[in-house]
Scaffold this motif. Structure first.
Motif, mmCIF file in Angstrom:
data_model
loop_
_atom_site.group_PDB
_atom_site.id
_atom_site.type_symbol
_atom_site.label_atom_id
_atom_site.label_comp_id
_atom_site.label_asym_id
_atom_site.label_seq_id
_atom_site.Cartn_x
_atom_site.Cartn_y
_atom_site.Cartn_z
ATOM 1 N N GLU A 1 -40.646 94.093 61.418
ATOM 2 C CA GLU A 1 -41.413 93.978 60.364
ATOM 3 C C GLU A 1 -40.889 94.376 59.022
ATOM 4 O OE1 GLU A 1 -44.656 97.011 60.768
ATOM 5 O OE2 GLU A 1 -44.871 96.412 62.928
ATOM 6 N N SER B 1 -49.244 93.454 63.713
ATOM 7 C CA SER B 1 -48.343 93.689 64.839
ATOM 8 C C SER B 1 -49.091 93.951 66.141
ATOM 9 C CB SER B 1 -47.220 94.629 64.669
ATOM 10 O OG SER B 1 -46.474 94.927 65.668
ATOM 11 N N ARG B 2 -50.076 94.562 66.004
ATOM 12 C CA ARG B 2 -50.867 95.228 67.106
ATOM 13 C C ARG B 2 -51.672 93.880 67.548
ATOM 14 N NH1 ARG B 2 -51.894 99.950 64.252
ATOM 15 N NH2 ARG B 2 -53.854 99.090 63.233
ATOM 16 N N ALA C 1 -47.743 98.546 54.623
ATOM 17 C CA ALA C 1 -47.723 99.087 56.027
ATOM 18 C C ALA C 1 -48.813 98.899 56.863
ATOM 19 C CB ALA C 1 -46.994 100.376 55.820
ATOM 20 N N ARG D 1 -49.001 95.308 58.064
ATOM 21 C CA ARG D 1 -48.224 95.077 59.158
ATOM 22 C C ARG D 1 -48.277 95.696 60.300
ATOM 23 N NH1 ARG D 1 -44.528 96.854 55.009
ATOM 24 N NH2 ARG D 1 -43.826 98.683 56.230
ATOM 25 N N GLU D 2 -48.741 96.727 60.341
ATOM 26 C CA GLU D 2 -49.102 97.556 61.425
ATOM 27 C C GLU D 2 -50.387 96.852 62.517
ATOM 28 O OE1 GLU D 2 -49.682 101.673 60.278
ATOM 29 O OE2 GLU D 2 -47.581 101.855 59.825
#
Length: 232
Positions: free
Chosen positions: A34, A20-21, A13, A16-17
């Motif tokens: 995601e 993504s940012r 996670a 992914r986070e």
């Protein structure tokens, strides 16, 4: 201009986070979802129809290889960019055979990942320098083709020069600048090289060029700095 839609598939996670940012800061990229495992990635591709999937290899339910095969079968226009910590030749070959358009190590810099996404969206292929070198090392002991002279005769001196520059990791733009050619001319030469050598992508052409003596192993970068811009 339409944004490139990206789906991130990784079972971590935090990664992914963070990814993504990172991608959300780019004006031409939109993160549409995601996925935490391979099956979820397959399902979300069917739902969101992303242009590019940023895919890990080792994930629950379906591996990156299995997920890539299903995605390319059901959504062939979706491009797969592998982003992983694994540089094992078995993974590299398996994913390329499954239909992945690119393979980067997680040691790649953020701008290299962004550049790879744009390259793949434009129809190019991307392969990390370590992955390229491993492919060539795999064929070091493979005997040369019996029709080597015939293949050599088919390639023009300019095509050989472009293939050698491609093996050094130069992008189409860098090759064009170095040889004072247009991008269109470089792409045309690469297409001719693929047709003559019966290859489907730059990586395959480099491997076959290595067997034929056009490309030397020492020409391939050995660094670990990620995206090597091996693109078509």
């Amino acid at each position: 201009m339409a944004k490139t839609k990206v789906l991130i598939a990784d079972d971590h996670a935090v990664l992914r986070e963070g990814m993504s940012r990172l991608l959300s800061q780019e004006k031409d990229i939109e993160v549409v979802g995601e996925a935490g495992d391979g099956q979820e990635a397959v399902d979300m591709v069917g739902q969101f129809k992303p242009d590019v999937v940023l895919m890990d290899i080792v994930m629950p339910r379906l591996t990156g290889v299995e997920a890539t095969k299903l995605i390319k079968k059901n959504n062939p226009s979706t491009c797969i960019l592998i982003l992983t910590a694994y540089s094992d030749i078995r993974y590299i070959l398996g994913l390329l055979e499954a239909g992945a358009s690119g393979y980067l190590l997680k040691s790649a810099k953020s701008d290299e990942i962004v550049g790879a996404i744009r390259a793949i969206k434009a129809g190019e292929s991307v392969l990390d320098s370590i992955a390229t070198r491993k492919l060539l090392e795999r064929v070091v002991n493979v005997s040369k083709e019996t029709d080597e002279d015939k293949v050599r005769g088919q390639l023009s001196p300019r095509e050989i020069e472009i293939l050698q520059l491609a093996s050094k990791g130069l992008s189409n733009r860098e090759i064009a600048d170095k040889l004072e050619l247009s991008m269109r001319t470089v792409k045309a030469h690469l297409s001719n090289i693929f047709n003559k050598m019966r290859c489907s992508c730059r990586t395959e052409a480099i491997v076959k060029g290595f067997r034929e003596g056009y490309v030397m192993l020492e020409d391939v970068p050995q660094g670990i700095d990620g995206y090597d811009r091996n693109t078509l």
